[in-house]
Scaffold this motif. Sequence first.
Motif, mmCIF file in Angstrom:
data_model
loop_
_atom_site.group_PDB
_atom_site.id
_atom_site.type_symbol
_atom_site.label_atom_id
_atom_site.label_comp_id
_atom_site.label_asym_id
_atom_site.label_seq_id
_atom_site.Cartn_x
_atom_site.Cartn_y
_atom_site.Cartn_z
ATOM 1 N N ILE A 147 10.754 6.618 -0.510
ATOM 2 C CA ILE A 147 11.615 6.166 -1.607
ATOM 3 C C ILE A 147 12.172 7.363 -2.378
ATOM 4 C CG2 ILE A 147 10.232 4.061 -1.829
ATOM 5 C CD1 ILE A 147 9.185 5.315 -4.533
ATOM 6 N N VAL A 148 13.170 7.105 -3.185
ATOM 7 C CA VAL A 148 13.727 8.127 -4.071
ATOM 8 C C VAL A 148 12.712 8.435 -5.170
ATOM 9 C CG1 VAL A 148 15.504 8.615 -5.790
ATOM 10 C CG2 VAL A 148 16.126 7.522 -3.629
ATOM 11 N N LEU A 149 12.303 9.694 -5.235
ATOM 12 C CA LEU A 149 11.375 10.142 -6.271
ATOM 13 C C LEU A 149 12.036 11.076 -7.272
ATOM 14 C CD1 LEU A 149 8.088 10.923 -4.270
ATOM 15 C CD2 LEU A 149 8.452 9.042 -5.883
ATOM 16 N N ASP A 150 13.090 11.765 -6.839
ATOM 17 C CA ASP A 150 13.727 12.755 -7.703
ATOM 18 C C ASP A 150 15.224 12.738 -7.434
ATOM 19 O OD1 ASP A 150 14.527 14.911 -9.215
ATOM 20 O OD2 ASP A 150 12.955 16.258 -8.505
ATOM 21 N N ASP A 151 15.961 11.997 -8.258
ATOM 22 C CA ASP A 151 17.404 11.878 -8.008
ATOM 23 C C ASP A 151 18.172 13.145 -8.359
ATOM 24 O OD1 ASP A 151 17.302 11.740 -10.764
ATOM 25 O OD2 ASP A 151 17.888 9.627 -10.874
ATOM 26 N N GLN A 152 17.471 14.177 -8.884
ATOM 27 C CA GLN A 152 18.104 15.464 -9.154
ATOM 28 C C GLN A 152 17.995 16.416 -7.960
ATOM 29 O OE1 GLN A 152 19.757 15.950 -12.144
ATOM 30 N NE2 GLN A 152 19.236 13.776 -12.380
ATOM 31 N N ALA A 153 17.180 16.066 -6.976
ATOM 32 C CA ALA A 153 16.912 16.963 -5.854
ATOM 33 C C ALA A 153 17.968 16.810 -4.769
ATOM 34 C CB ALA A 153 15.524 16.675 -5.279
ATOM 35 N N ILE B 266 0.871 -1.172 0.000
ATOM 36 C CA ILE B 266 0.000 0.000 0.000
ATOM 37 C C ILE B 266 0.909 1.222 0.000
ATOM 38 C CG2 ILE B 266 -1.800 1.300 1.190
ATOM 39 C CD1 ILE B 266 -2.675 -1.270 2.553
ATOM 40 N N TYR B 267 0.668 2.119 -0.926
ATOM 41 C CA TYR B 267 1.464 3.342 -0.954
ATOM 42 C C TYR B 267 0.916 4.345 0.062
ATOM 43 C CZ TYR B 267 3.707 1.778 -5.297
ATOM 44 O OH TYR B 267 4.435 1.085 -6.230
ATOM 45 N N ALA B 268 1.799 5.205 0.526
ATOM 46 C CA ALA B 268 1.442 6.316 1.401
ATOM 47 C C ALA B 268 1.970 7.577 0.738
ATOM 48 C CB ALA B 268 2.060 6.136 2.778
ATOM 49 N N LEU C 240 6.583 9.863 -1.047
ATOM 50 C CA LEU C 240 5.877 8.588 -1.126
ATOM 51 C C LEU C 240 6.639 7.540 -0.323
ATOM 52 C CD1 LEU C 240 4.152 6.983 -4.189
ATOM 53 C CD2 LEU C 240 5.697 5.605 -2.781
ATOM 54 N N ALA C 241 5.927 6.901 0.590
ATOM 55 C CA ALA C 241 6.436 5.748 1.332
ATOM 56 C C ALA C 241 5.477 4.591 1.063
ATOM 57 C CB ALA C 241 6.555 6.069 2.819
ATOM 58 N N ALA C 242 5.612 3.504 1.801
ATOM 59 C CA ALA C 242 4.747 2.346 1.557
ATOM 60 C C ALA C 242 4.665 1.513 2.824
ATOM 61 C CB ALA C 242 5.280 1.513 0.390
ATOM 62 N N ALA C 243 3.812 0.512 2.759
ATOM 63 C CA ALA C 243 3.693 -0.444 3.858
ATOM 64 C C ALA C 243 3.402 -1.819 3.282
ATOM 65 C CB ALA C 243 2.589 -0.030 4.823
#
Length: 425
Positions: A32-38, A8-10, A20-23
């Motif tokens: 998690i990594v969403l933007d490796d440019q940030a 399930i995403y959070a 965004l995390a998850a369970a």
Amino acid sequence: MTSSSRLIYAIDFGTSNSLLAAATSAGQVAPIVLDDQADDPTILRSILYFPNMKECFYGKTAIDEFSRRDTTGRLVRSIKKYLPLRSFNGTYIGNRPLSLEDIIGAFLGEMRRRANRHFNADVDRVVLGRPARFAKEDADDSFAQCRLERAARAAGFNHIEFCPEPLAAAFDFRRQLTQAKTVLVADFGGGTSDFTVIRIRREGYDQSDVLSIGGVSIAGDALDGAVMRGSIARHFGSDVSYKVPFGSNVLKMPRDLIEKICSPADVSLLRESDTMEFLKNVKTWSLGSSDQKKMDRLFCLIEDQLGFQVFEEIERSKRRLSESEKTRFFFDYPGIEVEEQFTRRGFEALIAEKTDEIVRALDETVKSSGLSYSQIDLVCCTGGTAKIPVLRKALEARFGVEKLQQYDNFHSIVQGLSARAHQLF
């Protein structure tokens, strides 16, 4: 590929930043990594850039591409603020109409695609954060959540649970407590300031533990807008006076246009053709000796889409004033050179109306809990706006310095949402 039923995403979809995390049934999964440019790769700035009708970029890449392509196309930011506004249906990208749900759905859909690649899964379940209040009126608050739900479904989520963001922060704070406490969670974000009074127990959570939830749609963006309105906007014609040909009345720049100039989300809307035509007339009809120069700056701001950069500099000035008593605002661009000196006291005067509303919402939330300030054991603050000294002092005056704790500015809510997602197993 991982079964979607095992994840399930959070999602913490924020006015400024999203995570965004998850369970799983076994426990929580870290953001998690969403933007490796940030600078922080787990944070995807809530920004979309449409250079044309066929392309869209997100986060840090959106900002970079917008600059690289000489600010052509359309940069969209702070889209969450429009959810309760019935008057805002959407916008055009070129000749293509996009509803607000389309735009937010595109952003949430991109978050889902990146997460699906990360987990090698196809997940359609999500715990989605929402403010304590999208709007003052219940009907507008419900309307906003319905719009967000439609956007989430457009993004590919079929099973959606909403969780108030301050309650999510409380779920995260619970891990750090060794005994039961009555806690005020104060979440100061980009678009809303949210408050929850809750009893937190290590052994679990019951709905009756929530004593009150409140908030107001005023936070970081509104403070930036107040600074723009009170100090910077005059350089861009907010105080221009003009007289219509054959008319006798001296007129001022219309209030609705000033509000667009002073809104991080709305400044790009000034590019609409009828607005531009009106502003050209104002320049022609202007009366003050420096008015035409101010209007030239405004046209440069609009045509070169510099609103984002101006508000970024305001944000940086605001952060500096959290650490020091004075700072310099300086924006330099061909055709525009604006400089202002800010003191903390002057800054606090500019934002006083907004911070007073935030503090009133805080007081109302505590009052509706049936408790006094002294009966609150702990105040857990999250969000960058919590560092504004005048807000910090208001909390200290009510609860005492010893009760205040500042938590992870960006990750508390999404980690709390993933804790809630884990409960669903």
